[in-house]
Scaffold this active site. Structure first.
Site, PDB file in Angstrom:
ATOM      1  N   HIS A   1      17.273  34.645  11.452  1.00  0.00           N
ATOM      2  CA  HIS A   1      17.646  33.981  10.861  1.00  0.00           C
ATOM      3  C   HIS A   1      18.895  33.182  10.642  1.00  0.00           C
ATOM      4  O   HIS A   1      19.795  32.856  10.862  1.00  0.00           O
ATOM      5  CB  HIS A   1      16.656  33.509   9.677  1.00  0.00           C
ATOM      6  CG  HIS A   1      15.466  33.529   9.589  1.00  0.00           C
ATOM      7  ND1 HIS A   1      14.784  34.558   9.148  1.00  0.00           N
ATOM      8  CD2 HIS A   1      14.728  33.177  10.632  1.00  0.00           C
ATOM      9  CE1 HIS A   1      13.613  34.028   9.531  1.00  0.00           C
ATOM     10  NE2 HIS A   1      12.993  33.321  10.002  1.00  0.00           N
TER      11      HIS A   1
ATOM     12  N   GLN B   1       1.094  25.351   8.209  1.00  0.00           N
ATOM     13  CA  GLN B   1       1.509  25.618   9.623  1.00  0.00           C
ATOM     14  C   GLN B   1       0.321  27.026  10.164  1.00  0.00           C
ATOM     15  O   GLN B   1       0.402  27.669  10.682  1.00  0.00           O
ATOM     16  CB  GLN B   1       2.529  26.342  10.323  1.00  0.00           C
ATOM     17  CG  GLN B   1       3.662  25.202  10.676  1.00  0.00           C
ATOM     18  CD  GLN B   1       4.989  25.376  10.228  1.00  0.00           C
ATOM     19  OE1 GLN B   1       5.424  25.116   9.603  1.00  0.00           O
ATOM     20  NE2 GLN B   1       5.671  26.336  11.033  1.00  0.00           N
TER      21      GLN B   1
ATOM     22  N   SER C   1      11.656  39.620  14.130  1.00  0.00           N
ATOM     23  CA  SER C   1      10.499  38.250  13.839  1.00  0.00           C
ATOM     24  C   SER C   1      10.817  38.717  12.323  1.00  0.00           C
ATOM     25  O   SER C   1      10.623  40.214  11.757  1.00  0.00           O
ATOM     26  CB  SER C   1       9.587  39.019  14.283  1.00  0.00           C
ATOM     27  OG  SER C   1       8.210  37.675  13.427  1.00  0.00           O
ATOM     28  N   SER C   2      10.220  38.133  11.514  1.00  0.00           N
ATOM     29  CA  SER C   2       8.896  38.455  10.413  1.00  0.00           C
ATOM     30  C   SER C   2       8.510  38.793  10.247  1.00  0.00           C
ATOM     31  O   SER C   2       7.892  40.361   8.708  1.00  0.00           O
ATOM     32  CB  SER C   2       8.917  37.028   8.936  1.00  0.00           C
ATOM     33  OG  SER C   2       9.685  35.401   9.051  1.00  0.00           O
TER      34      SER C   2
HETATM   35  P1  AMP Z   1      10.892  31.238  11.253  1.00  0.00           P
HETATM   36  O1  AMP Z   1      11.177  31.220   9.682  1.00  0.00           O
HETATM   37  O2  AMP Z   1       9.765  31.624  11.716  1.00  0.00           O
HETATM   38  O3  AMP Z   1      10.099  29.616  11.560  1.00  0.00           O
HETATM   39  O4  AMP Z   1      11.973  30.709  12.067  1.00  0.00           O
HETATM   40  C1  AMP Z   1      13.221  30.070  11.576  1.00  0.00           C
HETATM   41  C2  AMP Z   1      14.408  29.571  12.807  1.00  0.00           C
HETATM   42  O5  AMP Z   1      14.771  30.916  12.928  1.00  0.00           O
HETATM   43  C3  AMP Z   1      12.817  28.876  13.802  1.00  0.00           C
HETATM   44  O6  AMP Z   1      13.622  28.140  14.588  1.00  0.00           O
HETATM   45  C4  AMP Z   1      12.972  29.946  14.657  1.00  0.00           C
HETATM   46  O7  AMP Z   1      12.700  29.733  15.818  1.00  0.00           O
HETATM   47  C5  AMP Z   1      14.424  31.163  13.996  1.00  0.00           C
HETATM   48  N1  AMP Z   1      14.014  32.429  14.780  1.00  0.00           N
HETATM   49  C6  AMP Z   1      13.033  33.399  14.417  1.00  0.00           C
HETATM   50  N2  AMP Z   1      13.510  34.573  15.190  1.00  0.00           N
HETATM   51  C7  AMP Z   1      14.475  34.468  15.819  1.00  0.00           C
HETATM   52  C8  AMP Z   1      15.182  35.215  16.529  1.00  0.00           C
HETATM   53  N3  AMP Z   1      14.582  36.343  16.617  1.00  0.00           N
HETATM   54  N4  AMP Z   1      16.277  34.761  16.744  1.00  0.00           N
HETATM   55  C9  AMP Z   1      16.988  33.538  17.181  1.00  0.00           C
HETATM   56  N5  AMP Z   1      16.012  32.690  16.401  1.00  0.00           N
HETATM   57  C10 AMP Z   1      15.012  33.482  15.799  1.00  0.00           C
END
Ligand code: AMP
Length: 315
Positions: free
Chosen positions: A37, A61, A216-217
């Site tokens: 992020h 989601q 990843s979270s």
């Molecule tokens: P999320 O909170 O999982 O929806 O992620 C928020 C944003 O961060 C989304 O646009 C994801 O694609 C992006 N994102 C998540 N993990 C990564 C990563 N490892 N590298 C780059 N962008 C990421």
């Protein structure tokens, strides 16, 4: 750093900055912030005067269990945002965003609906869904029935709906999304072109940890052993890439080799794996243009995804 929960106050914050001639960059997130992020935030910082992130765990989601167990900690997210020089966190409640949805279970009901009105080419906006969701965005079939969207189209209707609301409230000049969620990026780019022509959607490459696992979270849920298993999936994507570099162009042959390798890792259950065209996201048989490897997999009940883009002209 400001933290704003009310949509009208957030709109007022943006209007004031725009009146001063400042450019607004937005990074929408579900929370559970990590370095991936943060890489989106750094890019937004470079290209804008004001950096806004949104933290909203969107119930549209997720299945109920995954929604309730999502690993996020707002205090920690605030620290990361502060350290990254975020100007404002938009952190609305579910009631603020979906005032007419009566109870949380209604979101999970929405996921069961079989009668979504979907157009093949165009986005459709449902003014009020029967579960109380207003301005529900139905993504066109030609974008949603791709990759694992075929298995759970509601995930992408959900993300388009919330991002459409965020764009309306926050009116950013630029919005940043990860290539890791490649289908989401394609859908939101299209949605913005349709409804917010002034706004630019910018894709950011996947950031990986030192061992190459994509941030990843959900990685915090992995034991050391599970993390090793997750990494083996990345190595399988690299194996596919190497086959292409060695001249193999038959997608089925490549996928067969990859699937056989994954089978040697008993902790991994593949939910979806494919090679798709980078532009159309359609499955391909013969590789001749830039392609994407996309995989979704389970380790026990933790679901992870990974994406590897292969540019053929950089062979
Ligand atoms: P999320 O909170 O999982 O929806 O992620 C928020 C944003 O961060 C989304 O646009 C994801 O694609 C992006 N994102 C998540 N993990 C990564 C990563 N490892 N590298 C780059 N962008 C990421």
């Amino acid at each position: 750093m400001k933290i704003i929960e009310s949509a009208s106050q957030a709109s007022a914050y943006v209007a004031e900055r725009k009146a001063n001639g400042q450019k607004i960059g937005l990074v929408p997130t579900l929370g559970g912030l990590h370095k991936g992020h943060q890489s989106l935030m750094y890019k937004a910082l470079e290209e804008n005067d004001v950096l806004i992130i949104s933290i909203f765990l969107n119930p549209m989601q997720f299945r109920k269990k995954q929604f309730l167990e999502y690993p996020s900690d707002f205090e920690q997210d605030k620290r990361l945002a502060e350290e990254t020089q975020v100007d404002m966190i938009f952190h609305p409640s579910v009631e603020e965003i979906f005032p007419d949805v009566k109870k949380i279970d209604d979101f999970f009901q929405y996921q069961e609906e079989k009668s979504a009105v979907r157009n093949n080419q165009h986005f459709v906006i449902e003014a009020k869904n029967k579960n109380g969701i207003d301005d529900l965005i139905r993504v066109p079939s030609c974008l949603i029935y791709r990759l694992d969207g075929t298995m759970h189209p509601w995930v992408f209707d959900g993300s388009a709906t919330i991002v459409h609301k965020l764009f309306r409230i926050l009116q950013p000049n630029n919005a940043y999304f990860g290539e890791k969620d490649i289908q989401q990026l394609a859908i939101l780019t299209n949605m913005a072109d349709n409804y917010f022509p002034e706004l630019k959607v910018i894709g950011v490459p996947t950031l990986r940890d030192a061992d190459n696992l994509a941030f990843s979270s959900r990685n915090v849920l992995l034991s050391a052993e599970q993390r090793q298993a997750a990494l083996s999936v990345y190595h399988v994507l690299k194996q596919g890439e190497n086959l292409i570099k060695q001249g193999e162009s038959n997608a089925k042959t490549i996928l067969t080799v990859m699937t056989e390798t994954i089978k040697t890792q008993p902790m991994i259950k593949i939910d979806y794996i494919d090679i798709v065209d980078k532009k159309s996201l359609e499955s391909i048989k013969q590789i001749s243009n830039d392609i994407i490897f996309y995989v979704a997999f389970f380790i026990d009940d933790i679901r992870l995804t990974d994406t590897l883009i292969v540019q053929l002209n950089q062979k």
